[in-house]
Write an enzyme that holds these catalytic residues in place. Sequence first.
Site, PDB file in Angstrom:
ATOM      1  N   ASP A  66       1.127  -1.570  -0.693  1.00  0.00           N
ATOM      2  CA  ASP A  66       0.104  -0.135  -0.120  1.00  0.00           C
ATOM      3  C   ASP A  66       1.387   0.976  -0.248  1.00  0.00           C
ATOM      4  O   ASP A  66       1.603   1.153   0.575  1.00  0.00           O
ATOM      5  CB  ASP A  66      -0.958  -0.186   1.561  1.00  0.00           C
ATOM      6  N   VAL A  67       0.889   1.818  -0.895  1.00  0.00           N
ATOM      7  CA  VAL A  67       2.191   3.112  -1.526  1.00  0.00           C
ATOM      8  C   VAL A  67       1.605   4.123  -0.588  1.00  0.00           C
ATOM      9  O   VAL A  67       2.299   5.045   0.041  1.00  0.00           O
ATOM     10  CB  VAL A  67       1.709   3.707  -3.230  1.00  0.00           C
ATOM     11  N   ASN A  93       3.186   5.180 -10.781  1.00  0.00           N
ATOM     12  CA  ASN A  93       2.129   4.704 -11.382  1.00  0.00           C
ATOM     13  C   ASN A  93       1.076   4.779 -10.554  1.00  0.00           C
ATOM     14  O   ASN A  93      -0.459   5.420 -10.873  1.00  0.00           O
ATOM     15  CB  ASN A  93       2.362   3.507 -12.506  1.00  0.00           C
ATOM     16  N   TYR A 161      -8.798  15.688  -7.505  1.00  0.00           N
ATOM     17  CA  TYR A 161      -8.693  14.788  -8.771  1.00  0.00           C
ATOM     18  C   TYR A 161      -7.520  15.456  -9.045  1.00  0.00           C
ATOM     19  O   TYR A 161      -6.128  14.974  -8.854  1.00  0.00           O
ATOM     20  CB  TYR A 161      -8.539  13.644  -9.296  1.00  0.00           C
ATOM     21  N   LYS A 165      -2.978  15.718  -8.925  1.00  0.00           N
ATOM     22  CA  LYS A 165      -2.055  15.642 -10.041  1.00  0.00           C
ATOM     23  C   LYS A 165      -0.904  16.349 -10.930  1.00  0.00           C
ATOM     24  O   LYS A 165      -0.272  16.748 -10.794  1.00  0.00           O
ATOM     25  CB  LYS A 165      -2.905  14.730 -11.235  1.00  0.00           C
ATOM     26  N   THR A 196      -8.506   2.966 -21.157  1.00  0.00           N
ATOM     27  CA  THR A 196      -8.584   2.406 -19.724  1.00  0.00           C
ATOM     28  C   THR A 196      -9.645   2.303 -18.775  1.00  0.00           C
ATOM     29  O   THR A 196     -10.555   3.646 -19.475  1.00  0.00           O
ATOM     30  CB  THR A 196      -7.302   2.443 -18.676  1.00  0.00           C
TER      31      THR A 196
END
Length: 256
Positions: A66-67, A93, A161, A165, A196
């Site tokens: 888990d990052v 990523n 979001y 980013k 995706t």
Amino acid sequence: MTSRTRFTGKTALVTGAGSGIGRAIAVSLAAEGAQVVAAGRRREPLEETVRLIEEAGGKALAVAADVTDATDVQALVAAAVDRFGSLDVAVNNAGVFRGGLPLADLPEADWHEQLAVNLTGVFLALRAEVRQMRTQAAGGAIVNIASIFGAHARTPGAAAYAATKAAVSVLTRGAALDHIRDGVRINAVSPGAVETPMSLRPGETAADRAERAAQTLPLGRISTTDEIAAAVLYLASDDASSVVGTDLVVDSGATA
């Protein structure tokens, strides 16, 4: 002609490697000779990525991590070094999107999750990766995955979001300046719409998306995961040995 052995003898770590862009990056790195550590929260999709790599003759290791957890991230880097002897390339990523609502209607939990995974996760990964790479004579290269929705563009329903980013883009540049003299090159890739599920609008099919892209994007189509992987591999390779702190946009001309 670009060499197909740019990463022979190198160890590459990819977070979010269980699907989509992350899997394409992991497979592409392995195809060019890297020993790949595929990381993510769920082991099953990581094992599938490893299977694809091994069936093509490559070497890979799946590590569930888990990052957002510093201990997990430190253990992930240690696992890469323990198995393969070094950490030469890292691609951060892992990311989540919780959007579709105006900012005032966004649940606080969605804000915190995106901040934790998309930004804090990149910070924790960067910190652990640099700490390892700067101990190595050859240093290393790191590529963070940002997005055009951030520093380059905005869209309704994605303010939180985009904020995370955009922060990744700035974090990348700051870290690049901090650590280039340590022998660690740090850059970012900002994808636009990619093939995706994340690029599908609610109720939209892949055919609907293709038709929309044909009408709205200068290129007339969205990017493939392999095209994003190609940009990442360029920045991670010696072909980009003097590229430091850049944010490479790959978006079919959306922000041109």
